[in-house]
Design a protein around this motif. Structure first.
Motif, PDB file in Angstrom:
ATOM      1  N   LYS A  45     -13.150   8.083 -11.980  1.00  0.00           N
ATOM      2  CA  LYS A  45     -13.533   8.388 -10.502  1.00  0.00           C
ATOM      3  C   LYS A  45     -12.686   7.482  -9.798  1.00  0.00           C
ATOM      4  N   ASP A  46     -12.536   6.167 -10.068  1.00  0.00           N
ATOM      5  CA  ASP A  46     -12.040   5.012  -9.188  1.00  0.00           C
ATOM      6  C   ASP A  46     -10.337   5.527  -9.130  1.00  0.00           C
ATOM      7  N   TYR A  47      -9.848   6.018 -10.294  1.00  0.00           N
ATOM      8  CA  TYR A  47      -8.418   6.381 -10.125  1.00  0.00           C
ATOM      9  C   TYR A  47      -8.096   7.367  -9.293  1.00  0.00           C
ATOM     10  N   TYR A  48      -9.105   8.300  -9.504  1.00  0.00           N
ATOM     11  CA  TYR A  48      -8.874   9.475  -8.621  1.00  0.00           C
ATOM     12  C   TYR A  48      -9.075   9.280  -7.030  1.00  0.00           C
ATOM     13  N   GLU A  49      -9.929   8.470  -6.914  1.00  0.00           N
ATOM     14  CA  GLU A  49     -10.022   8.126  -5.366  1.00  0.00           C
ATOM     15  C   GLU A  49      -9.216   7.423  -4.800  1.00  0.00           C
ATOM     16  N   ARG A  50      -8.521   6.530  -5.740  1.00  0.00           N
ATOM     17  CA  ARG A  50      -7.386   5.784  -5.195  1.00  0.00           C
ATOM     18  C   ARG A  50      -5.969   6.706  -5.086  1.00  0.00           C
ATOM     19  N   TRP A  51      -5.966   7.410  -5.914  1.00  0.00           N
ATOM     20  CA  TRP A  51      -4.898   8.298  -5.975  1.00  0.00           C
ATOM     21  C   TRP A  51      -4.910   9.389  -5.065  1.00  0.00           C
ATOM     22  N   ILE A  52      -6.085  10.100  -4.594  1.00  0.00           N
ATOM     23  CA  ILE A  52      -5.956  10.805  -3.337  1.00  0.00           C
ATOM     24  C   ILE A  52      -5.792  10.047  -2.090  1.00  0.00           C
ATOM     25  N   ALA A  53      -6.254   8.817  -2.090  1.00  0.00           N
ATOM     26  CA  ALA A  53      -5.910   7.981  -0.775  1.00  0.00           C
ATOM     27  C   ALA A  53      -4.512   7.824  -0.612  1.00  0.00           C
ATOM     28  N   ARG A  54      -3.790   7.764  -1.629  1.00  0.00           N
ATOM     29  CA  ARG A  54      -2.328   7.242  -1.415  1.00  0.00           C
ATOM     30  C   ARG A  54      -1.618   8.640  -1.492  1.00  0.00           C
ATOM     31  N   PHE A  55      -1.977   9.688  -2.141  1.00  0.00           N
ATOM     32  CA  PHE A  55      -1.345  11.083  -2.190  1.00  0.00           C
ATOM     33  C   PHE A  55      -2.368  12.254  -2.068  1.00  0.00           C
ATOM     34  N   PRO A  56      -2.690  12.243  -0.741  1.00  0.00           N
ATOM     35  CA  PRO A  56      -3.549  13.425  -0.261  1.00  0.00           C
ATOM     36  C   PRO A  56      -3.274  14.692  -0.528  1.00  0.00           C
ATOM     37  N   THR A  57      -1.987  14.909  -0.363  1.00  0.00           N
ATOM     38  CA  THR A  57      -1.373  16.317  -0.584  1.00  0.00           C
ATOM     39  C   THR A  57      -0.370  16.308  -1.526  1.00  0.00           C
ATOM     40  N   PRO A  58       0.044  17.547  -1.961  1.00  0.00           N
ATOM     41  CA  PRO A  58       1.311  17.689  -2.784  1.00  0.00           C
ATOM     42  C   PRO A  58       2.564  17.186  -2.299  1.00  0.00           C
ATOM     43  N   GLY A  59       2.761  17.256  -1.123  1.00  0.00           N
ATOM     44  CA  GLY A  59       3.720  16.801  -0.467  1.00  0.00           C
ATOM     45  C   GLY A  59       4.099  15.333  -0.333  1.00  0.00           C
ATOM     46  N   LEU A  61       2.943  13.106  -2.581  1.00  0.00           N
ATOM     47  CA  LEU A  61       3.184  13.088  -4.023  1.00  0.00           C
ATOM     48  C   LEU A  61       4.341  13.347  -4.403  1.00  0.00           C
ATOM     49  N   ALA A  62       4.881  14.664  -3.888  1.00  0.00           N
ATOM     50  CA  ALA A  62       6.241  14.922  -4.305  1.00  0.00           C
ATOM     51  C   ALA A  62       7.367  14.024  -3.588  1.00  0.00           C
ATOM     52  N   ARG A  63       6.949  13.428  -2.514  1.00  0.00           N
ATOM     53  CA  ARG A  63       7.976  12.602  -2.131  1.00  0.00           C
ATOM     54  C   ARG A  63       7.996  10.979  -2.596  1.00  0.00           C
ATOM     55  N   ALA A  64       6.936  10.791  -3.484  1.00  0.00           N
ATOM     56  CA  ALA A  64       6.852   9.589  -3.976  1.00  0.00           C
ATOM     57  C   ALA A  64       7.789   9.430  -5.284  1.00  0.00           C
ATOM     58  N   SER A  65       8.126   7.983  -5.564  1.00  0.00           N
ATOM     59  CA  SER A  65       9.063   7.660  -6.804  1.00  0.00           C
ATOM     60  C   SER A  65       8.354   7.798  -8.036  1.00  0.00           C
ATOM     61  N   GLU A  66       8.739   7.999  -9.276  1.00  0.00           N
ATOM     62  CA  GLU A  66       8.292   7.916 -10.353  1.00  0.00           C
ATOM     63  C   GLU A  66       7.450   6.609 -10.861  1.00  0.00           C
ATOM     64  N   GLN A  67       8.189   5.584 -10.372  1.00  0.00           N
ATOM     65  CA  GLN A  67       7.766   4.400 -10.848  1.00  0.00           C
ATOM     66  C   GLN A  67       6.713   4.121  -9.794  1.00  0.00           C
ATOM     67  N   GLU A  68       6.543   4.524  -8.636  1.00  0.00           N
ATOM     68  CA  GLU A  68       5.295   4.353  -7.936  1.00  0.00           C
ATOM     69  C   GLU A  68       4.005   5.111  -8.400  1.00  0.00           C
ATOM     70  N   VAL A  89       4.236  19.125  -9.256  1.00  0.00           N
ATOM     71  CA  VAL A  89       3.837  19.060  -7.874  1.00  0.00           C
ATOM     72  C   VAL A  89       5.262  19.374  -6.944  1.00  0.00           C
ATOM     73  N   ARG A  90       6.248  18.802  -7.630  1.00  0.00           N
ATOM     74  CA  ARG A  90       7.400  19.007  -7.036  1.00  0.00           C
ATOM     75  C   ARG A  90       7.989  20.361  -6.849  1.00  0.00           C
ATOM     76  N   GLU A  91       7.749  20.765  -8.058  1.00  0.00           N
ATOM     77  CA  GLU A  91       8.067  22.437  -8.446  1.00  0.00           C
ATOM     78  C   GLU A  91       6.991  23.393  -7.540  1.00  0.00           C
TER      79      GLU A  91
END
Length: 351
Positions: A45-59, A61-68, A89-91
């Motif tokens: 749950k907490d990981y999901y909320e934090r993830w969606i706050a940072r990567f709310p859309t496929p776009g 996430l697609a622009r993020a680096s693998e390290q991030e 997501v990049r695909e």
């Protein structure tokens, strides 16, 4: 009444309130299903909320680096899931304009997406009548229909898939699949199933025959191989030596304190000292053991000892993929497995 009607009536009254169920966004469903593989709901749950706050859309996430991306995944384990999600997501952004495709063959072809994940996305987001068969569903249907085949083998999995196809509700396939998820998590649990509370117990052949605690049949898992490692906690001017793991294989591309797999011939301290000399050209004294821990993966188990080390001469230039690193910046890197806990502990000792 049929299984679907009983199950959906129960689900309408007892469905879990989960953050990824608050809309039908296929991207959010995708993220949640990948996170939930091999991981408990409460932990996700907490990981999901934090993830969606940072990567709310496929776009995003697609622009993020693998390290991030790996940093935001830190602690969930099985990091190939995060890499596959990023690649998928990049695909989707490149080939489908950022919108999840609606055909099973296209969804199934995305990196890291299997039959279960494709079924969950298509049924929940698009109301497609596609089964989503995971371990919970295999267990439930092996009991409902008293299947005595090993559910980890392909014939039993195919049989369950066909049975789910027959039973899945035509109007609410997504809710049907989620009802099975909840039933497996709350009622039809692996040990001591709560049959008196089960909405479909009167249709369950295992319950009728009193064998619900015997099923499902599962072949025993092979014990993970034991691997002994020694790791160096080498500090210089308030910074620790860390290095990046290879780009392929276990915990690929993640950061760790320098570690060597041990053999039986020499004492651990000697092996670690010799390895630091050969790889980093460092002259060190291996001192006391700071921490010992065991970390289990699906196929191997690390037995690790972290040793305090001290430089005996000036450090030469480090090779690629190694650096001196301040632990105050520790959350900026994706740490390999148990190394994160050690870094956090060291940082706490400094405060």
């Amino acid at each position: 009444m049929k299984i679907a009607a009983l199950l959906l009536d129960w689900y309408d009254k007892n469905a879990r309130d989960l953050p990824w169920r608050r809309d039908k966004d296929p991207y959010k469903i995708w993220v949640s299903e990948i996170m939930l593989q091999q991981t408990r709901v409460e932990a996700v749950k907490d990981y999901y909320e934090r993830w969606i706050a940072r990567f709310p859309t496929p776009g995003e996430l697609a622009r993020a680096s693998e390290q991030e991306v790996l940093t935001y995944w830190q602690g969930l384990g099985y990091y190939s899931r995060a890499r596959n999600l990023l690649a998928g997501v990049r695909e989707v952004c490149a080939d489908y304009g950022g919108s999840m495709p609606e055909e099973k063959e296209q969804v199934r072809a995305l990196p890291g997406v299997g039959d279960y994940t494709a079924g969950a996305i298509l049924s929940i987001a698009y109301n497609r009548r596609v089964p989503a068969v995971d371990g919970n569903v295999l267990r439930i249907f092996s009991r409902l229909f008293c299947l005595e085949e090993d559910i980890l083998k392909a014939p039993a999995k195919r049989a369950v898939y066909r049975l789910v196809q027959e039973q899945i509700d035509r109007d609410r396939p997504g809710d049907f699949n989620q009802a099975l998820m909840d039933l497996g998590a709350m009622i039809c649990v692996p040990q001591r199933p709560r049959c008196p509370e089960c909405p479909v117990r009167e249709l369950c052949l295992a319950y009728e025959r009193g064998v619900q605690e015997v099923l499902p049949v599962r072949s025993p898992k092979k014990a993970p191989a034991k691997v002994r490692l020694a790791a160096a906690l080498l500090e210089q001017d308030g910074r620790y030596l860390i290095c990046q793991r290879p780009a392929a294989g276990l915990l690929a591309g993640m950061w760790e304190f320098p570690s060597v797999e041990l053999k039986d011939a020499l004492p651990e301290a000697d092996q670690l000292r010799n390895w630091l000399q050969s790889v980093f050209l460092l002259e060190v004294r291996v001192m006391e053991a700071e921490k010992q821990l065991i970390h289990t993966f699906s196929h191997r188990q690390w037995h690790m000892t972290f040793y305090r080390c001290r430089l005996l001469s000036a450090a030469p230039e480090l090779p690629d993929k190694a650096r001196w690193f301040s632990l105050n910046d520790g959350d900026r890197l994706p740490w390999a497995g148990p190394h994160h806990n050690v870094a956090v502990a060291l940082r706490g000792n400094k405060e």
